[in-house]
Design a protein around this motif. Structure first.
Motif, mmCIF file in Angstrom:
data_model
loop_
_atom_site.group_PDB
_atom_site.id
_atom_site.type_symbol
_atom_site.label_atom_id
_atom_site.label_comp_id
_atom_site.label_asym_id
_atom_site.label_seq_id
_atom_site.Cartn_x
_atom_site.Cartn_y
_atom_site.Cartn_z
ATOM 1 N N TRP A 66 -1.382 -10.146 9.776
ATOM 2 C CA TRP A 66 -2.239 -9.033 9.379
ATOM 3 C C TRP A 66 -1.662 -7.692 9.825
ATOM 4 O O TRP A 66 -1.789 -6.684 9.120
ATOM 5 N N PHE A 67 -1.031 -7.656 10.980
ATOM 6 C CA PHE A 67 -0.365 -6.410 11.395
ATOM 7 C C PHE A 67 0.740 -6.045 10.403
ATOM 8 O O PHE A 67 0.903 -4.876 10.032
ATOM 9 N N LYS A 68 1.485 -7.053 9.967
ATOM 10 C CA LYS A 68 2.551 -6.812 8.997
ATOM 11 C C LYS A 68 1.988 -6.324 7.665
ATOM 12 O O LYS A 68 2.573 -5.443 7.009
ATOM 13 N N SER A 74 0.438 0.673 4.479
ATOM 14 C CA SER A 74 0.348 2.112 4.771
ATOM 15 C C SER A 74 1.188 2.562 5.958
ATOM 16 O O SER A 74 1.015 3.675 6.443
ATOM 17 N N ASP A 75 2.101 1.673 6.442
ATOM 18 C CA ASP A 75 2.925 2.016 7.603
ATOM 19 C C ASP A 75 2.052 2.443 8.783
ATOM 20 O O ASP A 75 2.357 3.393 9.497
ATOM 21 N N ASP A 76 0.952 1.710 8.987
ATOM 22 C CA ASP A 76 -0.054 2.075 9.976
ATOM 23 C C ASP A 76 0.523 2.111 11.394
ATOM 24 O O ASP A 76 1.038 1.096 11.880
ATOM 25 N N PRO A 77 0.444 3.248 12.104
ATOM 26 C CA PRO A 77 0.995 3.338 13.458
ATOM 27 C C PRO A 77 0.369 2.352 14.432
ATOM 28 O O PRO A 77 1.068 1.769 15.269
ATOM 29 N N ALA A 78 -0.947 2.155 14.322
ATOM 30 C CA ALA A 78 -1.619 1.214 15.228
ATOM 31 C C ALA A 78 -1.130 -0.203 14.993
ATOM 32 O O ALA A 78 -0.991 -0.988 15.941
#
Length: 271
Positions: A66-68, A74-78
């Motif tokens: 899920w992080f991937k 959206s290239d999410d920083p978190a």
């Protein structure tokens, strides 16, 4: 309603945390629903609750996925930061400090204070990157100035011990105080230590008990040993509470440690 709000990214982290604390299973269902419909915030949060099994069956390998997904969407920083943590600690797959460092750097580029803190930890220990205490301090300071409580405590330690910067106990005390007031249990313990040295024992006891309230097991194990050696009888007495809390949330070794600590205390004689 909750799933809709999460999907629209209109819930703050504080509101999401409150939702999880109030009803973990319902919150997890809402987060899962929002994640499936494309909310990056929900996808990252879903990974986090999968890591811990909070309201949902723990699955650290799925958490990584899920992080991937959040990163791809959206290239999410978190999500970069959390995938970095998985790689750093080997949660849900291989341990790869170099890859963790790369994800932390992506999150740092977006200004994420947690990534600064995590990457500084790699720099300070030379894991996955060349050891660089100066750069580690700079990142801790940057995160601390942005309000990151754990980094405040470490900035204090650098000044207390004179690591890459001139030793400055007064400045260390300032950062420990800020960390304590911001809610970091290690900062609270550090601040209590300097208060105890100054014989401000009532305040020291207050912060030790605050740290006890939210400290994790590793911290409690360190704290109980340290407090047992304190010069002040009042401070040493709090060690029992640390032993007891560790026994409550730890394993058989922690229960044994509590029993041994109690057995080693002087016996009071009633007259």
């Amino acid at each position: 309603m909750n799933a809709f709000l999460i999907r629209r990214n209109t819930l703050s982290h504080e509101e999401l945390g409150a939702l999880l604390n109030a009803d973990p299973a319902s919150a997890a269902n809402a987060i899962l629903s929002a994640a499936r419909t494309g909310s990056t915030q929900a996808q990252t949060l879903l990974g986090q609750i999968l890591l811990n099994g909070q309201g949902i069956t723990q699955d650290q390998e799925l958490a990584r996925q899920w992080f991937k997904i959040a990163i791809q969407n959206s290239d999410d920083p978190a999500a970069h930061n959390m995938l970095g943590r998985c790689l750093e600690h080997g949660w849900g797959g291989e341990q790869d400090h170099s890859a963790a460092a790369a994800h932390y750097r992506r999150a740092i580029a977006a200004g994420l204070d947690w990534a600064m803190y995590n990457y500084a930890g790699l720099l300070a220990t030379g894991r996955g990157v060349p050891r660089d205490d100066c750069q580690a301090y700079a990142l801790y300071l940057r995160a601390a100035e942005a309000g990151h409580a754990k980094s405040m405590n470490l900035v204090g330690r650098y000044h207390e011990e004179g690591i890459t910067v001139p030793r400055n106990p007064a400045l260390a005390r300032k950062w420990y105080k800020r960390s304590a007031e911001a809610g970091d249990f290690r900062g609270q313990f550090s601040y209590a230590a300097v208060l105890a040295e100054d014989r401000q024992l009532e305040q020291a006891q207050h912060w030790l008990l605050e740290a006890l309230r939210t400290g994790n097991l590793n911290f409690l194990r360190f704290g109980r040993a340290s407090l047992s050696l304190a010069d002040s009888t009042a401070v040493r007495a709090i060690a029992l509470a640390y032993y007891a809390r560790a026994a409550e949330i730890g394993d058989e070794t922690d229960k044994q440690a509590l029993e041994e600590h109690i057995a080693g205390q002087p016996q009071q004689i009633n007259t």
